[in-house]
Scaffold this motif. Structure first.
Motif, PDB file in Angstrom:
ATOM      1  N   ALA A 127      29.691 -28.787 -64.178  1.00  0.00           N
ATOM      2  CA  ALA A 127      28.281 -28.445 -63.952  1.00  0.00           C
ATOM      3  C   ALA A 127      27.917 -28.581 -62.481  1.00  0.00           C
ATOM      4  O   ALA A 127      27.278 -27.691 -61.895  1.00  0.00           O
ATOM      5  N   PHE A 128      28.312 -29.691 -61.880  1.00  0.00           N
ATOM      6  CA  PHE A 128      28.027 -29.906 -60.461  1.00  0.00           C
ATOM      7  C   PHE A 128      28.701 -28.827 -59.592  1.00  0.00           C
ATOM      8  O   PHE A 128      28.099 -28.313 -58.643  1.00  0.00           O
ATOM      9  N   LYS A 129      29.945 -28.483 -59.920  1.00  0.00           N
ATOM     10  CA  LYS A 129      30.674 -27.491 -59.124  1.00  0.00           C
ATOM     11  C   LYS A 129      30.001 -26.126 -59.189  1.00  0.00           C
ATOM     12  O   LYS A 129      29.914 -25.416 -58.188  1.00  0.00           O
ATOM     13  N   GLU A 130      29.536 -25.758 -60.380  1.00  0.00           N
ATOM     14  CA  GLU A 130      28.848 -24.471 -60.518  1.00  0.00           C
ATOM     15  C   GLU A 130      27.553 -24.450 -59.724  1.00  0.00           C
ATOM     16  O   GLU A 130      27.203 -23.455 -59.100  1.00  0.00           O
ATOM     17  N   LEU A 131      26.837 -25.565 -59.757  1.00  0.00           N
ATOM     18  CA  LEU A 131      25.583 -25.655 -59.019  1.00  0.00           C
ATOM     19  C   LEU A 131      25.817 -25.602 -57.506  1.00  0.00           C
ATOM     20  O   LEU A 131      24.994 -25.085 -56.758  1.00  0.00           O
ATOM     21  N   GLU A 132      26.961 -26.127 -57.066  1.00  0.00           N
ATOM     22  CA  GLU A 132      27.258 -26.172 -55.629  1.00  0.00           C
ATOM     23  C   GLU A 132      27.811 -24.848 -55.116  1.00  0.00           C
ATOM     24  O   GLU A 132      27.768 -24.561 -53.914  1.00  0.00           O
ATOM     25  N   GLN A 133      28.309 -24.030 -56.017  1.00  0.00           N
ATOM     26  CA  GLN A 133      28.969 -22.788 -55.604  1.00  0.00           C
ATOM     27  C   GLN A 133      27.978 -21.799 -54.997  1.00  0.00           C
ATOM     28  O   GLN A 133      26.871 -21.601 -55.492  1.00  0.00           O
ATOM     29  N   ASP A 134      28.405 -21.153 -53.931  1.00  0.00           N
ATOM     30  CA  ASP A 134      27.579 -20.182 -53.200  1.00  0.00           C
ATOM     31  C   ASP A 134      28.214 -18.810 -53.347  1.00  0.00           C
ATOM     32  O   ASP A 134      29.280 -18.555 -52.789  1.00  0.00           O
ATOM     33  N   CYS A 135      27.598 -17.934 -54.125  1.00  0.00           N
ATOM     34  CA  CYS A 135      28.093 -16.580 -54.392  1.00  0.00           C
ATOM     35  C   CYS A 135      29.320 -16.599 -55.309  1.00  0.00           C
ATOM     36  O   CYS A 135      30.320 -17.270 -55.029  1.00  0.00           O
ATOM     37  N   VAL A 136      29.222 -15.866 -56.415  1.00  0.00           N
ATOM     38  CA  VAL A 136      30.332 -15.794 -57.376  1.00  0.00           C
ATOM     39  C   VAL A 136      30.804 -14.346 -57.540  1.00  0.00           C
ATOM     40  O   VAL A 136      31.424 -13.986 -58.536  1.00  0.00           O
ATOM     41  N   CYS A 137      30.503 -13.517 -56.544  1.00  0.00           N
ATOM     42  CA  CYS A 137      30.905 -12.113 -56.591  1.00  0.00           C
ATOM     43  C   CYS A 137      32.424 -11.963 -56.470  1.00  0.00           C
ATOM     44  O   CYS A 137      33.109 -12.831 -55.923  1.00  0.00           O
ATOM     45  N   ASN A 138      32.911 -10.850 -56.954  1.00  0.00           N
ATOM     46  CA  ASN A 138      34.304 -10.472 -56.732  1.00  0.00           C
ATOM     47  C   ASN A 138      34.552 -10.392 -55.229  1.00  0.00           C
ATOM     48  O   ASN A 138      33.777  -9.758 -54.493  1.00  0.00           O
ATOM     49  N   LYS A 139      35.600 -11.021 -54.783  1.00  0.00           N
ATOM     50  CA  LYS A 139      35.883 -11.096 -53.336  1.00  0.00           C
ATOM     51  C   LYS A 139      36.143  -9.714 -52.718  1.00  0.00           C
ATOM     52  O   LYS A 139      36.081  -9.556 -51.495  1.00  0.00           O
ATOM     53  N   ASN A 140      36.441  -8.707 -53.566  1.00  0.00           N
ATOM     54  CA  ASN A 140      36.710  -7.365 -53.051  1.00  0.00           C
ATOM     55  C   ASN A 140      35.430  -6.595 -52.702  1.00  0.00           C
ATOM     56  O   ASN A 140      35.487  -5.567 -52.033  1.00  0.00           O
ATOM     57  N   LEU A 141      34.281  -7.121 -53.163  1.00  0.00           N
ATOM     58  CA  LEU A 141      33.023  -6.445 -52.853  1.00  0.00           C
ATOM     59  C   LEU A 141      32.657  -6.670 -51.382  1.00  0.00           C
ATOM     60  O   LEU A 141      32.821  -7.785 -50.867  1.00  0.00           O
ATOM     61  N   PRO A 142      32.149  -5.635 -50.718  1.00  0.00           N
ATOM     62  CA  PRO A 142      31.826  -5.782 -49.292  1.00  0.00           C
ATOM     63  C   PRO A 142      30.631  -6.691 -49.025  1.00  0.00           C
ATOM     64  O   PRO A 142      30.557  -7.338 -47.978  1.00  0.00           O
ATOM     65  N   VAL A 143      29.686  -6.738 -49.959  1.00  0.00           N
ATOM     66  CA  VAL A 143      28.496  -7.597 -49.798  1.00  0.00           C
ATOM     67  C   VAL A 143      28.204  -8.319 -51.111  1.00  0.00           C
ATOM     68  O   VAL A 143      28.628  -7.886 -52.188  1.00  0.00           O
ATOM     69  N   CYS A 144      27.473  -9.403 -51.001  1.00  0.00           N
ATOM     70  CA  CYS A 144      27.096 -10.178 -52.191  1.00  0.00           C
ATOM     71  C   CYS A 144      26.038  -9.416 -52.979  1.00  0.00           C
ATOM     72  O   CYS A 144      25.035  -8.961 -52.426  1.00  0.00           O
ATOM     73  N   VAL A 145      26.252  -9.314 -54.285  1.00  0.00           N
ATOM     74  CA  VAL A 145      25.263  -8.682 -55.161  1.00  0.00           C
ATOM     75  C   VAL A 145      24.762  -9.631 -56.256  1.00  0.00           C
ATOM     76  O   VAL A 145      23.864  -9.289 -57.004  1.00  0.00           O
ATOM     77  N   CYS A 146      25.366 -10.820 -56.316  1.00  0.00           N
ATOM     78  CA  CYS A 146      24.985 -11.763 -57.385  1.00  0.00           C
ATOM     79  C   CYS A 146      23.759 -12.594 -57.014  1.00  0.00           C
ATOM     80  O   CYS A 146      23.073 -13.132 -57.889  1.00  0.00           O
ATOM     81  N   ASN A 147      23.506 -12.731 -55.714  1.00  0.00           N
ATOM     82  CA  ASN A 147      22.383 -13.549 -55.211  1.00  0.00           C
ATOM     83  C   ASN A 147      22.470 -15.011 -55.628  1.00  0.00           C
ATOM     84  O   ASN A 147      21.476 -15.729 -55.615  1.00  0.00           O
ATOM     85  N   LYS A 148      23.659 -15.454 -56.009  1.00  0.00           N
ATOM     86  CA  LYS A 148      23.853 -16.868 -56.363  1.00  0.00           C
ATOM     87  C   LYS A 148      23.887 -17.678 -55.075  1.00  0.00           C
ATOM     88  O   LYS A 148      24.625 -17.355 -54.147  1.00  0.00           O
TER      89      LYS A 148
END
Length: 311
Positions: free
Chosen positions: A254-275
Motif C-alpha cells: 500500500a505504501f509503495k503504491e502511494l509513493e509511486q509517481d506515474c504508472v504509465c507504460n515506459k514506452n509512452l512518450p508522455v504520462c497519461v495516467c496523471n498518477k
C-alpha cells in the motif's frame, strides 16, 4: 478480568507520528488506549482523537482511561475499515496522523474465555474481536468444508500441513462437534508428522489463520491503509504496526503504491495516467522492538512498524 494491554513500540510510534499540539488524530485500533492516551497527552491542550474498536470491553476500559481528556476524543464501536463513517460522524475532514496497531491485545490473548489463545485449553472456540458478530471460530471449524479449511490454513497461516489438519478436523467432527481450543490443539498436533514437530507450538499458525478468517482482518486492509493515508494533511503521517508477514506485506505494498509517481507504460512518450506520488515512505525497513522492550513484553517480538508521510 481487568483490561490491560501493553502498547507496543510506543515511543517509536509517537515519534514517528511527529505529534503536533492541537492536531487531529485517528487511532483505528484503540484497545486499552495505551497509544491513544499518550497521543492526547502530547497534543495538549486542544488536540483531538477519533478512535474505533470492535471490542466493547476495550472501549469501556479505554473510555475510563481517557477520562482526563474528556471532550477531546470520540470513540466508535466499529471496524477501522469504516473510517469514512466514523470521521464523518466526528466532523473531521482531514487528519494530522493515523495509527493502526493490527495486533490482538494482551487482554484478548490472556482472557481464556475469548478463545484466542491455544494455551487456554478449556476455552470455547470463539476468537471474535466483536463478540456480537455471528461468525466465531466454532462456526469456522465445525461448518467450513475441508477445502475451505485447507485454504485458510494455507493462505492465512502459511501452514504446510493444512490439508492433513483440515482432513483430521472434518473426520473428527463427524462424531461430535469440536468445542474447545484444547480439542483443536490436539487435532492439529495429531495431524502433523512426528519428524516435523521440532518447532514449538505448531498450532500457532492455525489459530492465527482462524482468527484472521473470523475477524476478516485482511479484507480491504490495503484499500483502508491507502484511504486513510489520503485523509492526511500534507505533512501528516500514518503509522501501522503489524504482527505477521501477511499484514506487513499488504501495508508495504500500500505504501509503495502511494509513493509511486506515474504508472504509465515506459514506452509512452508522455504520462497519461496523471498518477502522482502521495506519500513519502519514512521507514525503508520496518522498525522493530528494542531488546529492552522485549525484556518487558515478549509479545513485541514480531511487531513491525512502518511509517509514511503525506506529500
Amino acid at each position: 478480568m481487568e483490561f490491560v494491554h501493553i502498547p507496543v513500540l510506543l515511543e517509536e510510534c509517537l515519534n514517528g507520528l511527529a505529534l503536533k499540539p492541537n492536531g487531529v488524530y485517528f487511532d483505528g485500533t484503540l484497545g486499552g488506549a495505551g497509544h491513544s492516551y499518550q497521543i492526547l497527552n502530547r497534543t495538549s491542550p486542544n488536540g483531538k482523537l477519533v478512535a474505533t474498536d470492535l471490542d466493547m470491553e476495550a472501549i469501556a476500559a479505554a473510555t475510563l482511561r481517557l477520562r482526563p481528556y474528556e471532550g477531546r476524543f470520540q470513540i466508535f464501536h466499529t471496524n477501522f475499515k469504516n473510517y469514512e463513517e466514523a470521521l464523518e460522524q466526528a466532523g473531521v475532514a482531514q487528519l494530522d496522523g493515523v495509527l493502526l496497531d493490527l495486533g490482538v491485545s494482551s487482554y484478548q490473548l490472556d482472557n481464556g474465555e475469548r478463545g484466542f489463545a491455544y494455551m487456554a485449553r478449556e476455552a470455547r472456540l470463539d476468537m471474535r474481536m466483536n463478540t456480537s458478530s455471528a461468525l466465531s471460530a466454532y462456526e469456522v471449524i465445525n461448518g467450513y468444508s475441508e477445502n475451505e479449511l485447507k485454504r485458510i490454513f494455507s493462505e492465512y497461516g502459511e501452514e504446510r500441513f493444512s490439508g492433513r489438519i483440515a482432513q483430521r478436523i472434518v473426520e473428527t467432527r463427524k462424531t461430535a462437534p469440536i468445542e474447545t481450543t484444547g480439542e483443536l490443539v490436539d487435532l492439529i498436533n495429531a495431524a502433523i508428522p512426528a519428524k516435523f514437530k521440532t518447532e514449538p507450538h505448531p498450532e500457532k499458525r492455525v489459530f492465527q489463520a482462524v482468527r484472521i478468517e473470523v475477524n476478516g482482518e485482511l479484507h480491504k486492509l490495503k484499500e483502508t491503509v491507502m484511504g486513510l493515508a489520503k485523509k492526511l494533511k500534507v505533512g501528516g503521517r500514518i503509522a501501522v504496526i503489524t504482527f505477521h508477514s501477511l499484514e506487513d506485506r499488504i501495508v508495504k505494498q500500500a505504501f509503495k503504491e502511494l509513493e509511486q509517481d506515474c504508472v504509465c507504460n515506459k514506452n509512452l512518450p508522455v504520462c497519461v495516467c496523471n498518477k502522482r506520488r502521495e506519500v513519502k515512505i519514512l521507514t525503508n525497513k520496518p522498525v522493530t522492538a528494542t531488546e529492552s522492550e522485549l525484556q518487558l513484553n515478549s509479545r513485541a517480538k514480531s511487531a513491525k512498524l512502518r511509517i509514511a508521510e503525506r506529500v
